[in-house]
Structure formats: structure tokens, C-alpha cells
Design an enzyme around this catalytic site. Structure first.
Site, PDB file in Angstrom:
ATOM      1  N   GLU A 105       0.848  -1.198   0.000  1.00  0.00           N
ATOM      2  CA  GLU A 105       0.000   0.000   0.000  1.00  0.00           C
ATOM      3  C   GLU A 105       0.880   1.243   0.000  1.00  0.00           C
ATOM      4  OE1 GLU A 105      -3.331  -0.297   2.833  1.00  0.00           O
ATOM      5  OE2 GLU A 105      -3.124   1.857   3.188  1.00  0.00           O
ATOM      6  N   ASP A 107       0.210   5.351   0.588  1.00  0.00           N
ATOM      7  CA  ASP A 107      -0.890   6.200   1.076  1.00  0.00           C
ATOM      8  C   ASP A 107      -0.637   7.684   1.102  1.00  0.00           C
ATOM      9  OD1 ASP A 107      -2.507   4.092   2.003  1.00  0.00           O
ATOM     10  OD2 ASP A 107      -1.351   3.953   3.848  1.00  0.00           O
ATOM     11  N   GLU A 109      -3.005  10.474   3.012  1.00  0.00           N
ATOM     12  CA  GLU A 109      -4.231  10.699   3.785  1.00  0.00           C
ATOM     13  C   GLU A 109      -4.195  12.129   4.308  1.00  0.00           C
ATOM     14  OE1 GLU A 109      -5.239   7.872   6.815  1.00  0.00           O
ATOM     15  OE2 GLU A 109      -4.545   6.175   5.633  1.00  0.00           O
TER      16      GLU A 109
END
Ligand SMILES: *[C@@H]1O[C@H](CO)[C@@H](O)[C@H](O)[C@H]1NC(C)=O
Ligand SMILES: *[C@@H]1O[C@H](CO)[C@@H](O)[C@H](O)[C@H]1NC(C)=O
Length: 298
Positions: A105, A107, A109
Site C-alpha cells: 500500500e 498512502d 491521507e
């Protein structure tokens, strides 16, 4: 080197980028060619014939969309405009993830905040199911006033996170030293707007103010150059298939930071990074993660 000089250079660079992004806008593909809305009971919406995508969050649920394709390496740019005003408790995401156990993953955010307090941009890299590699930043602009471009470059040598083409984080492939690197699991692109009032804003101290709902985030001008993995597992790196508007250009496959890029990275990390797992000695009292130590080969 005076800071005037470097901030002048940043503004020049931003100007160039502004010109470049308006050219891109002219050839913008529709998001509905590359993405599907997957949850939120109608709170996610394609607007302007698919040129704009809105995600919405209220006291019932948030919403999200994902790419139709899965990719094994690529460069992905998305323009995002975040929830304005009091966005405390809300989290907007733009990330890549593989499916199944031991997932990979990458990311972005965006953790909301009270009006006037800065958003926190939280980044992480998971490889083979293991994350714990957080770096957090404040931004040098208000991300709710305008669209800004958030990019992930993911190739076989490194992952680079960029904001308006300015590198903010680099994660190198040091698999040869036994440090897991995402390289063999295809990933889809995901986005979401959801509620995380338990932890997002000042560690959960500040809750979402639901009287201000619905909260909205906007996405546009996706640009992807990537190797697309079909359901039969065959990978095609013809960039034109990654997103309908991408010009055929495979330079991303060998792209890395040049000395100017290194300089911008240091500038961001010095001035805007608010958390780095690599310097969290309390958390890793038994020795920091290996990728935080100097590479032996350099
Ligand atoms: C959610 O918000 C709506 C509209 O403001 C309100 O009528 C409703 O009571 C709220 N529901 C809950 C579970 O808080
Ligand atoms: C919110 O604002 C506070 C105060 O400026 C800051 O410390 C924090 O990093 C900001 N972001 C979040 C997500 O709490």
C-alpha cells in the site's frame, strides 16, 4: 543561500506548474473512464460529464471510488480540493493498495482540522503487509482553496510522493538489503472521504462537528502512466491504456530525483515535516527500522 532565493525559485516553479496544469486540463479525460464509485449510497457523484468527482460524508456514511484497472508500477497524478472550514475528524484519502493478505500500500491521507488550523498530510508505505512507516507534513498552501496535484511515482527503484510536483518523500528499493519493497503485487487506486474522529484531529481530541455536514471533497484531472495488469495477469506498459488522456511516455519507469529534486525534498522535510517514524527513537527503542539506517551500498 538566502531563503529569499529559494522561495523565489519555488514560486517560479509553481508558476511553471500552473501553466503546465492548465495545458493538462485542456486534455482532461473523464474520471468515469478510469474509476467507479464503490460505496457511499449515492454520496459519491460524477459531475460535469465525469470531469469532476465529488465525495461526501455525513453522519450516516462517507463514500469512495476506485480504479477499474490494477497497476504494477506507474506514475499517478490526481488533483484534489479538500473539505473547507471545520474539517476536524474527516479524512480524505488517495492511495494505492493490493488485495489480499500481506498487502502492499502507498498512502496519501489528509487529516482535517478546525477552521484556520492546518491539515496534516499523512503518508505511509506498506510492503508485504507491514506498514509503520509514517511521515506527516503540513502544507505550504491552503489545500481547501484550490485544486492541487498529488502524485505517486512508483517504479522498480523507488517510490516518490509529490505535491504540485515537489517531492516530499522518497522510499527507495533496498530489497537487495532484505528490506521489503512493493514490486510484485498489482495495486488499484482508491480514494475515500470518511470519518475518523476517534484519532484524526490532534489525536482524536477534536471531534467532527456534524452540524456542518455534509462534508465534500473534489477530485479531477487524473493522469496515469502505468503498467496495467489484466485479469489474466498480463502486464501492458503502454501508457495510453493507463488513462485515456496520458501521452505515450515511459520516462516514469526510470525517473528518479535529480539534484534539484533532492534539494526540494530537503526543503520540504526541513520546513514542513511534522513527524518522521525514522526519528521516533521512543517508538523504536529496540533499534530503528532498517530502511532508516544508511544504505551500506552508498
Ligand atoms: C444525522 O443528520 C440528520 C440531518 O442533520 C439528522 O436529521 C439526523 O438526526 C442525524 N442522525 C444521527 C444518527 O445523528
Ligand atoms: C491541527 O492543528 C494543530 C494546531 O496547529 C496541529 O498541531 C495539528 O498538526 C493539525 N492537524 C491535525 C490533523 O491535528
Amino acid at each position: 543561500m538566502s531563503s529569499f532565493c529559494s522561495s523565489f525559485r519555488v514560486s517560479m516553479m509553481l508558476l511553471v506548474l500552473l501553466l503546465a496544469s492548465s495545458l493538462m486540463a485542456a486534455s482532461a479525460a473523464n474520471l468515469d473512464q478510469d474509476f467507479v464509485i464503490t460505496w457511499g449510497d449515492g454520496r459519491g457523484k460524477m459531475l460535469n460529464n465525469g470531469q469532476l468527482l465529488m465525495l461526501s460524508l455525513d453522519n450516516v456514511t462517507g463514500s469512495g471510488f476506485e480504479s477499474k484497472n490494477q497497476y504494477l508500477f506507474g506514475k499517478f497524478d490526481m488533483q484534489i480540493k479538500l473539505v473547507p472550514g471545520n474539517s476536524a475528524g474527516t479524512v480524505t484519502t488517495f492511495y494505492l493498495s493490493s488485495q489480499g493478505d500481506n498487502h502492499d500500500e502507498i498512502d496519501f491521507e489528509f487529516l482535517g482540522n478546525l477552521s484556520g488550523d492546518p491539515y496534516t498530510l499523512h503518508t505511509n508505505v506498506f510492503s508485504q503487509g507491514k506498514g509503520n512507516r509514517e511521515q506527516q507534513f503540513h502544507l505550504w498552501f491552503d489545500p481547501t482553496k484550490d485544486f492541487h496535484t498529488y502524485s505517486v511515482l512508483w517504479n522498480s527503484q523507488q517510490i516518490i510522493f509529490m505535491v504540485d510536483n515537489i517531492p516530499i518523500r522518497e522510499f527507495k528499493n533496498r530489497a537487495s538489503e532484505g528490506i521489503p519493497y512493493p514490486y510484485n503485487q498489482p495495486m488499484k487506486i482508491y480514494t475515500s472521504l470518511w470519518d475518523a474522529e476517534q484519532w484524526a484531529t490532534r489525536g482524536g481530541l477534536i471531534k467532527t462537528n456534524w452540524t456542518e455536514a455534509p462534508f465534500n471533497t473534489y477530485y479531477r484531472n487524473f493522469n496515469g502512466k502505468a503498467c496495467v495488469v489484466s485479469s489474466s495477469g498480463v502486464s501492458s506498459c503502454d501508457s495510453r491504456t493507463a488513462s485515456a488522456n496520458a501521452v505515450s511516455d515511459n520516462s516514469w519507469q526510470t525517473q528518479q530525483l535529480d539534484s534539484k529534486g533532492q534539494k526540494y525534498l530537503r526543503w520540504v522535510q526541513k520546513n514542513y515535516m511534522i513527524y518522521n517514524y525514522c526519528t521516533d527513537y521512543k517508538r523504536f527503542s529496540n533499534g530503528r527500522p532498517r530502511e532508516c539506517r544508511r544504505s551500506k551500498s552508498h
